[in-house]
Design a protein around this motif. Structure first.
Motif, PDB file in Angstrom:
ATOM      1  N   VAL A 125      -7.722   1.448 -16.633  1.00 50.39           N
ATOM      2  CA  VAL A 125      -6.866   2.247 -15.681  1.00 50.39           C
ATOM      3  C   VAL A 125      -7.278   0.817 -14.547  1.00 50.39           C
ATOM      4  O   VAL A 125      -7.986   0.796 -14.053  1.00 50.39           O
ATOM      5  CB  VAL A 125      -7.720   3.629 -15.062  1.00 50.39           C
ATOM      6  N   THR A 126      -5.770   0.878 -13.126  1.00 53.41           N
ATOM      7  CA  THR A 126      -5.981  -0.255 -12.654  1.00 53.41           C
ATOM      8  C   THR A 126      -5.737   1.055 -10.996  1.00 53.41           C
ATOM      9  O   THR A 126      -5.745   2.427 -11.299  1.00 53.41           O
ATOM     10  CB  THR A 126      -4.797  -0.904 -12.386  1.00 53.41           C
ATOM     11  N   GLU A 127      -6.609  -0.191 -10.278  1.00 55.16           N
ATOM     12  CA  GLU A 127      -7.054   0.865  -8.950  1.00 55.16           C
ATOM     13  C   GLU A 127      -5.438   1.442  -8.640  1.00 55.16           C
ATOM     14  O   GLU A 127      -4.874   2.178  -7.643  1.00 55.16           O
ATOM     15  CB  GLU A 127      -7.158  -0.179  -7.729  1.00 55.16           C
ATOM     16  N   GLU A 128      -4.281   0.440  -9.130  1.00 54.45           N
ATOM     17  CA  GLU A 128      -2.539   0.874  -8.728  1.00 54.45           C
ATOM     18  C   GLU A 128      -2.279   2.256  -9.473  1.00 54.45           C
ATOM     19  O   GLU A 128      -1.796   3.393  -8.588  1.00 54.45           O
ATOM     20  CB  GLU A 128      -1.849  -0.056  -8.849  1.00 54.45           C
ATOM     21  N   MET A 129      -3.021   2.469 -10.174  1.00 54.02           N
ATOM     22  CA  MET A 129      -2.292   3.413 -11.086  1.00 54.02           C
ATOM     23  C   MET A 129      -3.512   5.075 -10.060  1.00 54.02           C
ATOM     24  O   MET A 129      -2.899   5.881 -10.812  1.00 54.02           O
ATOM     25  CB  MET A 129      -2.867   3.216 -12.635  1.00 54.02           C
ATOM     26  N   THR A 130      -4.684   5.262 -10.738  1.00 54.95           N
ATOM     27  CA  THR A 130      -5.172   5.597  -9.379  1.00 54.95           C
ATOM     28  C   THR A 130      -4.797   6.374  -8.710  1.00 54.95           C
ATOM     29  O   THR A 130      -4.819   7.464  -7.726  1.00 54.95           O
ATOM     30  CB  THR A 130      -6.704   5.425  -9.433  1.00 54.95           C
ATOM     31  N   GLU A 131      -4.129   4.979  -7.583  1.00 55.81           N
ATOM     32  CA  GLU A 131      -3.522   5.701  -6.295  1.00 55.81           C
ATOM     33  C   GLU A 131      -2.365   6.821  -6.409  1.00 55.81           C
ATOM     34  O   GLU A 131      -2.350   7.368  -5.491  1.00 55.81           O
ATOM     35  CB  GLU A 131      -3.532   3.736  -4.854  1.00 55.81           C
ATOM     36  N   ASP A 132      -1.791   5.757  -7.199  1.00 53.22           N
ATOM     37  CA  ASP A 132      -0.632   6.188  -8.022  1.00 53.22           C
ATOM     38  C   ASP A 132      -0.659   7.709  -7.701  1.00 53.22           C
ATOM     39  O   ASP A 132      -0.032   9.126  -7.132  1.00 53.22           O
ATOM     40  CB  ASP A 132       0.456   6.152  -8.679  1.00 53.22           C
ATOM     41  N   ALA A 133      -1.592   8.245  -9.274  1.00 55.52           N
ATOM     42  CA  ALA A 133      -2.167  10.204  -9.025  1.00 55.52           C
ATOM     43  C   ALA A 133      -2.427   9.777  -8.006  1.00 55.52           C
ATOM     44  O   ALA A 133      -2.636  11.294  -7.802  1.00 55.52           O
ATOM     45  CB  ALA A 133      -3.334   9.397 -10.365  1.00 55.52           C
ATOM     46  N   LEU A 134      -3.911  10.100  -7.598  1.00 53.55           N
ATOM     47  CA  LEU A 134      -4.166  10.133  -6.099  1.00 53.55           C
ATOM     48  C   LEU A 134      -3.082  10.925  -4.842  1.00 53.55           C
ATOM     49  O   LEU A 134      -3.086  12.415  -4.475  1.00 53.55           O
ATOM     50  CB  LEU A 134      -5.029   9.237  -4.935  1.00 53.55           C
ATOM     51  N   ARG A 135      -1.464  10.116  -4.617  1.00 54.68           N
ATOM     52  CA  ARG A 135      -0.673  10.548  -3.770  1.00 54.68           C
ATOM     53  C   ARG A 135      -0.044  11.406  -4.350  1.00 54.68           C
ATOM     54  O   ARG A 135       0.658  12.414  -3.652  1.00 54.68           O
ATOM     55  CB  ARG A 135       0.253   9.393  -4.178  1.00 54.68           C
ATOM     56  N   ALA A 136       0.343  11.736  -6.239  1.00 62.54           N
ATOM     57  CA  ALA A 136       1.016  12.890  -6.705  1.00 62.54           C
ATOM     58  C   ALA A 136      -0.215  14.469  -6.664  1.00 62.54           C
ATOM     59  O   ALA A 136       0.939  14.765  -6.350  1.00 62.54           O
ATOM     60  CB  ALA A 136       1.485  12.319  -7.972  1.00 62.54           C
ATOM     61  N   LEU A 137      -1.310  13.775  -7.211  1.00 65.28           N
ATOM     62  CA  LEU A 137      -1.545  15.305  -7.067  1.00 65.28           C
ATOM     63  C   LEU A 137      -2.853  15.597  -6.698  1.00 65.28           C
ATOM     64  O   LEU A 137      -3.106  16.745  -6.620  1.00 65.28           O
ATOM     65  CB  LEU A 137      -2.873  14.743  -8.760  1.00 65.28           C
ATOM     66  N   ALA A 138      -3.579  14.613  -5.911  1.00 74.69           N
ATOM     67  CA  ALA A 138      -5.187  15.222  -5.601  1.00 74.69           C
ATOM     68  C   ALA A 138      -5.084  16.003  -4.300  1.00 74.69           C
ATOM     69  O   ALA A 138      -3.998  15.782  -3.318  1.00 74.69           O
ATOM     70  CB  ALA A 138      -5.362  13.649  -5.495  1.00 74.69           C
ATOM     71  N   PRO A 139      -5.643  16.820  -3.545  1.00 77.56           N
ATOM     72  CA  PRO A 139      -5.874  17.684  -2.566  1.00 77.56           C
ATOM     73  C   PRO A 139      -6.188  15.919  -1.404  1.00 77.56           C
ATOM     74  O   PRO A 139      -6.705  15.655  -1.769  1.00 77.56           O
ATOM     75  CB  PRO A 139      -6.723  18.799  -2.861  1.00 77.56           C
ATOM     76  N   ASP A 140      -6.374  16.865   0.041  1.00 76.86           N
ATOM     77  CA  ASP A 140      -6.923  16.025   0.792  1.00 76.86           C
ATOM     78  C   ASP A 140      -8.644  15.752   0.686  1.00 76.86           C
ATOM     79  O   ASP A 140      -9.516  16.331   0.124  1.00 76.86           O
ATOM     80  CB  ASP A 140      -6.265  16.523   2.017  1.00 76.86           C
ATOM     81  N   GLY A 141      -8.930  14.679   0.925  1.00 74.70           N
ATOM     82  CA  GLY A 141     -10.089  14.189   0.883  1.00 74.70           C
ATOM     83  C   GLY A 141     -10.520  13.458  -0.283  1.00 74.70           C
ATOM     84  O   GLY A 141     -12.236  13.627  -0.201  1.00 74.70           O
ATOM     85  N   TYR A 142     -10.053  13.684  -1.679  1.00 74.37           N
ATOM     86  CA  TYR A 142     -10.740  13.317  -2.550  1.00 74.37           C
ATOM     87  C   TYR A 142     -10.981  12.490  -2.921  1.00 74.37           C
ATOM     88  O   TYR A 142     -11.875  12.060  -3.724  1.00 74.37           O
ATOM     89  CB  TYR A 142      -9.196  13.595  -4.478  1.00 74.37           C
ATOM     90  N   ARG A 143     -10.513  11.072  -2.216  1.00 74.17           N
ATOM     91  CA  ARG A 143     -11.064   9.773  -2.738  1.00 74.17           C
ATOM     92  C   ARG A 143     -12.852  10.246  -2.035  1.00 74.17           C
ATOM     93  O   ARG A 143     -13.558   9.687  -2.336  1.00 74.17           O
ATOM     94  CB  ARG A 143      -9.877   8.794  -2.735  1.00 74.17           C
TER      95      ARG A 143
END
Length: 532
Positions: free
Chosen positions: A356-374
């Motif tokens: 899993v790459t940083e780019e994949m994680t960032e994409d998933a965060l933008r699509a799915l995560a609530p604010d403040g997740y990272r």
């Protein structure tokens, strides 16, 4: 339908007596064939150990011909005694489960069809609680013939009657098709529960004491049933294991089905799809990669299956979380929970462990995560964050929020036992709890996950889980406190304990998220899975 069907109790008692007198090796075949009478006809099962088993009993008419994409219809009555020794055909799906011990998918022209139920009971003359299992498989696959779902251990040790059944999966059960009712797979589940209500007494069960339990897509089915008016009064308790959070709008579901139908050159209508065999349609579904359609399907494309229950306003009026908040199924008691590492096995299945790459994680965060997740998980690597996010979004938070939103009695658990198979690389993964639920810890697929010989820890934990589940079904409570503001949770590990919810950090982040019905995106902009 009213009244109590005649039960040939004498036959069953005499059979058990003959079995124990002669010994299993010398027992005549006829002395091992108990007979019960359902509303649609007499059925003859077998005796296996101290448990009577009836397999392949039709609870609905075969879904073929004009009934292929229709709501389930009552089964035909039959004359004489129906042999109920073997499982019915597996519902149409792309790949037949290698562990299944049933005929392969069939068009149902055997006269029995795939919509069949199976019963395990130790006393046809009893009045025991009934536990009805709904299998998982991503709303895409599965069968009640899987040996891991054998109900003998639960029935014998738990003092319950166990029922499993098939329901339509894939496009046959969940495709949004013009001219067909939505959620046919859920309607099959209701039909099976109606059959249990009408026939439980024939197998020594109490129709007023029904517990529905299921895992993954089966847990999603359990959650949906809580929100369905048609299911009201058919069960008193539910156990929802690893509940998926994805429920979709009719527009999104229709677009998915139209994409599948276009791939085989037909329209997504009853008339168009009847030109395609169930096997060919299942193969076309299997060829679809939903990850390629994120521009149209948004957060849905980050899931693991092309089908989910449809919030159509009729069969399923609302999502389970919203319905429960509004008081639906208030009188139904609920156990709900999840495994700790829900997404790990899926990560491995996609070949992404260690990739899993940083780019994949960032994409998933933008699509799915609530604010403040990272920011909430600064110590996690990109892959760990990716896995945690998908575990939370797909299963963990939908399950925890179901306990939170239910206005009746709720009990929460988390399963943290690491599966010994695959060198322990999968952790406490999705599905690791199922074999322990039934007490069936052997078999090719189970052994891949849990190891060739169940260790003492797994054997003990399985006994504890079964004791909790069956005590709950008997109305005695599961043995730990109700879910409350402190997040009281049974943590199922090497030394099971009751404590505050271990995933409270995630719960806080997702507190304002009700897992809404996912829409069809009108543009590439927006964050359909976000809470902001």
């Amino acid at each position: 339908m009213t009244g109590t069907p005649f039960v040939d109790r004498t036959v069953f008692v005499d059979n058990l007596t003959a079995q124990h007198s002669a010994g299993s090796a010398g027992t005549p075949t006829a002395a091992r064939r108990p007979v019960a009478e359902t509303f649609h006809g007499r059925v003859r099962g077998t005796v296996e150990g101290d448990v009577a088993v009836f397999r392949g009993i039709p609870f609905a008419a075969p879904p073929v011909g004009d009934l292929r994409f229709a709501a389930p219809q009552p089964p035909h009555t039959w004359e004489g005694v129906l042999d109920a020794e073997a499982f019915g055909p597996i519902p149409a799906q792309a790949e037949v489960p290698s562990s299944a011990v049933a005929p392969p998918p069939s068009p149902g022209d055997d006269g029995r069809g795939c919509l069949t139920a199976n019963v395990w009971t130790t006393d046809l003359s009893g009045n025991r609680p009934v536990m009805v299992w709904i299998y998982g498989g991503g709303y895409l696959a599965g069968s009640s013939a899987d040996p891991v779902y054998d109900g003998a251990v639960l029935a014998e040790e738990g003092g319950v009657v166990v029922v499993t059944f098939n329901y339509r999966v894939g496009a046959e059960g969940f495709g949004q098709i013009a001219g067909a009712p939505a959620n046919r797979g859920l309607l099959d589940q209701v039909a099976a529960l109606e059959w249990v209500r009408d026939n439980a007494a024939a197998f020594g069960g109490d129709p007023a004491q029904v517990t529905v339990f299921g895992q993954s897509a089966g847990g999603g089915g359990v959650a949906a049933l809580l929100a369905m008016p048609r299911a009201a009064g058919l069960f008193r308790r539910v156990i929802a294991q690893s509940v998926p959070g994805i429920f979709v709008s009719p527009e999104l579901a229709a677009d998915v089905m139209a994409t599948i139908a276009a791939g085989v050159g037909v329209t997504a209508t009853v008339e168009g799809l009847r030109e395609i065999s169930p096997a060919a349609l299942a193969t076309a579904v299997d060829a679809l990669d939903i990850r390629e359609y994120a521009d149209r399907w948004g957060a849905f494309a980050y899931g693991v299956t092309p089908f989910s229950p449809v919030v159509d306003g009729e069969v399923l009026p609302d999502t389970p979380w919203k319905a429960l908040k509004n008081g639906a199924s208030h009188d139904v008691e609920l156990i709900v929970g999840h495994t700790r590492d829900e997404f790990r096995k899926m990560l491995a299945g996609r070949g992404l462990l260690g990739r899993v790459t940083e780019e994949m994680t960032e994409d998933a965060l933008r699509a799915l995560a609530p604010d403040g997740y990272r920011a909430a998980f600064p110590e996690k690597t990109p892959e760990q964050l990716y896995e945690t996010l998908h575990s939370d979004w797909l299963f963990r938070m939908p399950s925890a929020n179901l306990a939170r939103d239910h206005t009746g009695r709720s009990f929460l658990y988390e399963f943290v036992v690491e599966a010994p198979g695959f060198g322990g690389a999968l952790g406490a993964c999705h599905g690791a709890d199922v074999a322990l639920t039934f007490g069936n810890l052997t078999g090719p697929l189970v052994e891949k996950l849990l190891g060739p010989q169940p260790n003492a820890e797994l054997t003990t934990l399985s006994a504890e889980m079964r004791a909790a589940w069956t005590a709950f079904a008997r109305g005695e409570g599961p043995g730990w406190g109700e879910f409350d503001d402190a997040g009281t949770t049974w943590v199922i590990g090497a030394d099971p304990i009751v404590r505050s919810y271990p995933e409270q950090l995630s719960a806080n982040l997702w507190a304002g998220h009700d897992f809404p019905c996912l829409p069809l995106r009108t543009s590439a902009a927006g964050r359909e899975g976000s809470t902001s």
